[in-house]
Design a protein around this motif. Structure first.
Motif, PDB file in Angstrom:
ATOM      1  N   VAL A   1       0.643  -1.230   0.002  1.00 22.78           N
ATOM      2  CA  VAL A   1       0.302   0.374  -0.083  1.00 22.78           C
ATOM      3  C   VAL A   1       1.094   0.949   0.038  1.00 22.78           C
ATOM      4  O   VAL A   1       0.339   2.312  -0.906  1.00 22.78           O
ATOM      5  CB  VAL A   1      -1.419   0.281   0.586  1.00 22.78           C
ATOM      6  N   TYR A   2       1.886   1.201   0.793  1.00 20.04           N
ATOM      7  CA  TYR A   2       3.236   2.467   0.725  1.00 20.04           C
ATOM      8  C   TYR A   2       3.108   2.510  -0.802  1.00 20.04           C
ATOM      9  O   TYR A   2       4.044   3.921  -0.849  1.00 20.04           O
ATOM     10  CB  TYR A   2       3.961   2.022   1.830  1.00 20.04           C
ATOM     11  N   ALA A   3       3.985   1.518  -0.731  1.00 17.14           N
ATOM     12  CA  ALA A   3       4.427   1.566  -2.170  1.00 17.14           C
ATOM     13  C   ALA A   3       3.966   1.697  -3.353  1.00 17.14           C
ATOM     14  O   ALA A   3       4.175   3.449  -4.475  1.00 17.14           O
ATOM     15  CB  ALA A   3       5.030   0.127  -2.889  1.00 17.14           C
ATOM     16  N   VAL A   4       2.512   1.780  -3.178  1.00 16.86           N
ATOM     17  CA  VAL A   4       1.772   2.611  -4.993  1.00 16.86           C
ATOM     18  C   VAL A   4       1.916   4.288  -4.097  1.00 16.86           C
ATOM     19  O   VAL A   4       1.291   4.837  -4.308  1.00 16.86           O
ATOM     20  CB  VAL A   4       0.424   1.893  -5.168  1.00 16.86           C
ATOM     21  N   ASN A   5       0.558   4.409  -2.725  1.00 14.68           N
ATOM     22  CA  ASN A   5       0.184   5.309  -2.232  1.00 14.68           C
ATOM     23  C   ASN A   5       1.295   6.558  -2.208  1.00 14.68           C
ATOM     24  O   ASN A   5       0.974   7.842  -1.790  1.00 14.68           O
ATOM     25  CB  ASN A   5      -0.792   5.031  -1.269  1.00 14.68           C
ATOM     26  N   ALA A   6       2.866   5.930  -1.565  1.00 15.30           N
ATOM     27  CA  ALA A   6       3.268   7.219  -1.031  1.00 15.30           C
ATOM     28  C   ALA A   6       4.173   7.247  -2.261  1.00 15.30           C
ATOM     29  O   ALA A   6       4.864   8.374  -2.399  1.00 15.30           O
ATOM     30  CB  ALA A   6       4.004   6.969   0.439  1.00 15.30           C
TER      31      ALA A   6
END
Length: 219
Positions: free
Chosen positions: A88-93
């Motif tokens: 999730v972090y990889a895509v969103n941040a």
């Protein structure tokens, strides 16, 4: 000729933004994973796709994101899965950060420009009253910080650039199909709202966080 760039142009909001900007007289370039092979989590992919673009673009939207990387938002700390949280972090941040790192050269050097990065109100720490949704909330809080920092750095050379985080509301797309009890707005209406807000901002508002009605959202 007015030009716009939409990153994530095949998504529900991204596709609507392309249409809305075209309606407003912009020549729009759209890039996406399904259309161009853009993987925002991979620096080489972002550099390759963004490096092939020729600016300047007066308007840019970064409309990429994931709710739970194929899972469901966590309701408790015990539901956190480390691998999924990292995804999730990889895509969103990380993804928007890599895009912003390639963006400065694509903006006008001596004219106004507007960059909107899609965030979410649930990323607001000050607005969080019920907890849960740890990965999504934290990733959106992270991208808010990234946008704020990018606005400062890019603004040193692009004096008329406005770079902000935007909350589009709960939009009727496949992304929100699992939402229950939330008032939703159509993607076309959301795109119109986002364009109205972004294009109505001034340089002194760069680096801030706004919702679809133009109201500031607390960090």
């Amino acid at each position: 000729m007015k030009r716009a760039l939409v990153i994530g142009a095949r998504g529900g909001i991204g596709a609507a933004l392309v249409q809305e900007l075209e309606t407003r007289g912009y020549t729009v370039t759209g890039v996406s994973r399904s259309g161009d092979g853009l993987d925002v989590t991979d620096a080489a992919s972002v550099e390759r796709i963004m490096g092939a673009l020729e600016g300047p673009f007066e308007v840019v939207f970064v409309a990429v994101g994931t709710l739970a990387a194929g899972g469901v938002p966590e309701k408790s700390l015990g539901a956190i899965e480390a691998r999924r949280m990292l995804d999730v972090y990889a895509v969103n941040a990380v993804g928007p950060a890599l895009v912003l790192a390639q963006l400065e050269r694509l903006l006008p050097s001596d004219g106004p420009s507007f960059v909107g990065v899609l965030s979410a109100r649930v990323g607001s720490i000050g607005d969080n009253k019920i907890g849960g949704w740890y990965s999504y909330r934290a990733s959106k809080a992270a991208v808010n910080q990234i946008v704020h920092g990018a606005a400062i750095e890019i603004g040193r050379k692009r004096k008329q650039a406005v770079i902000v985080a935007l909350h589009p509301g709960t939009v009727e797309t496949p992304f929100t199909a699992g939402y229950a009890g939330h008032k939703k707005v159509g993607a076309d209406a959301a795109a119109s709202n986002l364009c109205d807000v972004l294009l109505g901002l001034t340089v002194d508002q760069s680096g801030a966080f706004f919702d679809y009605a133009g109201e500031g959202v607390p960090w």
